[in-house]
Design an enzyme around this catalytic site. Structure first.
Site, PDB file in Angstrom:
ATOM      1  N   GLY A  83       0.797  -1.236   0.000  1.00 34.00           N
ATOM      2  CA  GLY A  83       0.000   0.000   0.000  1.00 34.00           C
ATOM      3  C   GLY A  83       0.820   1.272   0.000  1.00 34.00           C
ATOM      4  N   ARG A 108      -6.489   2.978 -15.204  1.00 34.92           N
ATOM      5  CA  ARG A 108      -6.636   3.620 -13.889  1.00 34.92           C
ATOM      6  C   ARG A 108      -7.477   4.895 -13.911  1.00 34.92           C
ATOM      7  NH1 ARG A 108      -3.093   5.314 -10.895  1.00 34.92           N
ATOM      8  NH2 ARG A 108      -3.925   4.377  -9.020  1.00 34.92           N
ATOM      9  N   TYR A 159     -10.654   4.515 -11.481  1.00 36.03           N
ATOM     10  CA  TYR A 159     -10.589   5.126 -10.141  1.00 36.03           C
ATOM     11  C   TYR A 159     -10.519   6.651 -10.189  1.00 36.03           C
ATOM     12  CZ  TYR A 159      -8.383   0.488  -9.663  1.00 36.03           C
ATOM     13  OH  TYR A 159      -8.067  -0.841  -9.745  1.00 36.03           O
ATOM     14  N   CYS A 213     -14.299   3.590 -28.018  1.00 34.54           N
ATOM     15  CA  CYS A 213     -15.600   4.193 -28.296  1.00 34.54           C
ATOM     16  C   CYS A 213     -16.470   4.304 -27.042  1.00 34.54           C
ATOM     17  CB  CYS A 213     -16.317   3.413 -29.391  1.00 34.54           C
ATOM     18  SG  CYS A 213     -16.608   1.720 -28.911  1.00 34.54           S
ATOM     19  N   TYR A 236      -0.052  -1.367 -12.125  1.00 31.16           N
ATOM     20  CA  TYR A 236      -1.446  -1.517 -12.550  1.00 31.16           C
ATOM     21  C   TYR A 236      -1.683  -0.801 -13.888  1.00 31.16           C
ATOM     22  CZ  TYR A 236      -1.372  -2.748  -7.662  1.00 31.16           C
ATOM     23  OH  TYR A 236      -1.023  -3.319  -6.465  1.00 31.16           O
TER      24      TYR A 236
HETATM   25  N1  LLP Z   1      -0.914  -7.357  -1.046  1.00 36.95           N
HETATM   26  C1  LLP Z   1      -2.195  -7.641  -1.344  1.00 36.95           C
HETATM   27  C2  LLP Z   1      -2.851  -8.760  -0.671  1.00 36.95           C
HETATM   28  C3  LLP Z   1      -2.885  -6.862  -2.281  1.00 36.95           C
HETATM   29  O1  LLP Z   1      -4.147  -7.158  -2.578  1.00 36.95           O
HETATM   30  C4  LLP Z   1      -2.213  -5.781  -2.926  1.00 36.95           C
HETATM   31  C5  LLP Z   1      -2.923  -4.963  -3.905  1.00 36.95           C
HETATM   32  C6  LLP Z   1      -0.871  -5.535  -2.582  1.00 36.95           C
HETATM   33  C7  LLP Z   1      -0.255  -6.343  -1.640  1.00 36.95           C
HETATM   34  C8  LLP Z   1      -0.063  -4.441  -3.226  1.00 36.95           C
HETATM   35  O2  LLP Z   1      -0.592  -3.189  -3.019  1.00 36.95           O
HETATM   36  P1  LLP Z   1       0.239  -1.881  -3.442  1.00 36.95           P
HETATM   37  O3  LLP Z   1       1.524  -1.853  -2.628  1.00 36.95           O
HETATM   38  O4  LLP Z   1       0.538  -1.971  -4.883  1.00 36.95           O
HETATM   39  O5  LLP Z   1      -0.638  -0.744  -3.116  1.00 36.95           O
HETATM   40  N2  LLP Z   1      -5.467  -1.464  -9.347  1.00 36.95           N
HETATM   41  C9  LLP Z   1      -5.413  -0.535  -8.242  1.00 36.95           C
HETATM   42  C10 LLP Z   1      -4.663  -1.079  -7.052  1.00 36.95           C
HETATM   43  C11 LLP Z   1      -5.217  -2.415  -6.588  1.00 36.95           C
HETATM   44  C12 LLP Z   1      -4.407  -3.043  -5.494  1.00 36.95           C
HETATM   45  C13 LLP Z   1      -4.857  -4.448  -5.252  1.00 36.95           C
HETATM   46  N3  LLP Z   1      -4.123  -5.110  -4.241  1.00 36.95           N
HETATM   47  C14 LLP Z   1      -4.788   0.769  -8.731  1.00 36.95           C
HETATM   48  O6  LLP Z   1      -4.455   0.866  -9.915  1.00 36.95           O
HETATM   49  O7  LLP Z   1      -4.668   1.711  -7.978  1.00 36.95           O
END
Ligand code: LLP
Length: 422
Positions: A231, A313, A317, A346, A375
């Site tokens: 995150g 994205r 979002y 489109c 992503y």
């Molecule tokens: N661990 C788990 C269990 C997760 O579900 C995720 C992301 C991460 C780690 C990694 O999260 P990060 O460090 O990348 O924030 N498509 C969305 C983000 C979806 C994240 C899903 N899970 C976007 O483009 O913002």
């Protein structure tokens, strides 16, 4: 080349001396461009997050699972998480050993769970029913459980993955039932994990969530690891001077909590994090060609080939991505103006950047869509029967290599079975 608007990539020497308009010509657009040096640096930033010695960074491959990308992450000494058999498969192809892969699954079939168990990776389940399923398939096996600490965070409600409104994790109220199932199948709980959501720019929620996770961990004996999740955010509004996440401050707060918990727990436990975006977002720019510029009633639209099939994205979002402008000619932009940059899909929602004030953009300009490595390609599709783009990597010495070919028309036919007669 005319450097019309290139502040962000210039500041980090993103193209390492390559001319983006030449790259666009040579490899065609839309094109995902990656910078190896920046990717390696982000891996190192996180490996140094804390001083606590048993600390592992699992790269969350869902953000970007390109094979060459995973190979670089591996060579930096990171491990990986996986969300699907496909990710496990690719990670193995990239050279990760089974013990370096952590499978964090959600609502999977027996076949999928068995695939992971047979692959020899550690599995984390996130409901009582999936724990039962695991016990039935692999009695006596080590297992991890994902808890929901009740604290969430994230840039959009769709990516908040803990707290009272999400499908993820086991509610700590069910700890007695977790213990019963573990006992019933003679399972050994070797780790617990969480992921509170994606993209926080300050650490309070994360630090609060790990305190909660440690309270949960204290109720189980013999844990080998605690995985605090990912995150970690990146600043998408760099042109406006948005500050990066203060890793020093956050790292210090996490470090204190780790040492304290390890001392109380009485064992040299391993702590893990699983960031995706922080590692992969900033090392990529999408190059896209402008094919039309027009006025529609009161608005000026810049039409390019980066539709939401290439980068989802913004439409998914309302996400912000900075946009730069590169021009093959010496013609200067005479003014700044407010434009909406759109793709070639489109749907009216196919908006890449809404009401942006930028130097005048001309047909034929190449746009750079910033911070696209997380992503980005991972969520690209062939909607409207458009082919997924190519990916190239700028190596540390400036050399450019192709890491994924652009799809071709024939790829659209793959797996399709026409009727023999109709
Ligand atoms: N661990 C788990 C269990 C997760 O579900 C995720 C992301 C991460 C780690 C990694 O999260 P990060 O460090 O990348 O924030 N498509 C969305 C983000 C979806 C994240 C899903 N899970 C976007 O483009 O913002």
């Amino acid at each position: 080349m005319n450097n019309v608007y290139t502040k962000v990539t210039d500041a980090v020497n993103f193209f390492e001396g390559n001319d983006p308009t030449e790259l666009a010509k040579q490899y065609q657009t839309p094109l995902y461009v990656y910078n190896e040096r920046i990717l390696r640096q982000r891996c190192r930033d996180l490996k140094e997050l804390v001083t606590y010695p048993k600390f592992v960074v699992d790269y969350s491959a869902k953000a970007n699972s390109n094979l060459a990308f995973l190979q670089i992450v591996k060579s930096e000494g990171l491990e990986v998480d996986a969300m699907s058999p496909g990710e496990i498969f690719l990670e193995k192809q990239a050279g990760f050993a089974p013990e370096e892969i952590f499978y964090i699954c959600n609502n999977v079939s027996e076949e999928e769970m068995r695939y992971a168990i047979d692959a020899g990776v550690t599995v984390s389940v996130d409901s009582l029913s999936q724990l039962e399923q695991f016990g039935r398939i692999a009695p006596g096996h080590p297992v991890a459980v994902r808890f929901n600490p009740g604290v969430g965070a994230g840039h959009h409600e769709k990516v908040v993955t803990a707290g009272k409104k999400t499908k993820f994790g086991v509610d700590p109220e069910y700890i007695p039932q977790v213990k019963e199932i573990l006992q019933k199948y003679n399972l050994k709980l070797i780790g617990i994990n969480q992921h509170i959501g994606s993209l926080f720019m300050t650490g309070e929620a994360f630090v609060a969530s790990i305190a909660r996770l440690f309270e949960i961990a204290a109720q189980f004996k013999g844990l080998k690891f605690i995985d605090m999740g990912g995150g970690f955010g990146i600043p998408y509004k760099k042109e406006e001077g948005e500050a990066p996440l203060d890793l020093k401050e956050l790292g210090a707060a996490i470090d204190r909590a780790l040492y304290q918990f390890a001392e109380e727990y009485g064992e040299q436990i391993t702590f893990r994090i699983e960031p995706g975006r922080y590692i992969s977002a900033e090392c990529s720019v999408i190059l896209s060609t402008v094919h039309s510029v027009k006025h529609n009633h009161d608005k000026k639209f810049v039409g390019c080939d980066c539709g939401f099939n290439v980068l989802q994205r913004p439409i998914m979002y309302d996400s912000y991505h900075g946009v730069e402008i590169y021009r093959g000619s010496d013609v200067p932009s005479q003014k700044r103006e407010t434009v909406t940059i759109v793709g070639n899909i489109c749907e009216s929602g196919d908006i890449l950047a809404k009401d942006r004030e930028l130097p005048e953009i001309f047909e034929g300009d190449v746009l750079g869509v910033l911070d696209a490595g997380a992503y980005g390609f991972a969520m690209a599709s062939s909607y409207n029967c458009r082919m997924r783009p190519a990916e190239i990597l700028i190596r540390e010495n400036g050399q450019v290599v192709l890491t994924r070919e652009r799809e071709e028309l024939d790829d659209l036919l793959r797996h399709m079975i026409p009727l023999k007669e109709n």
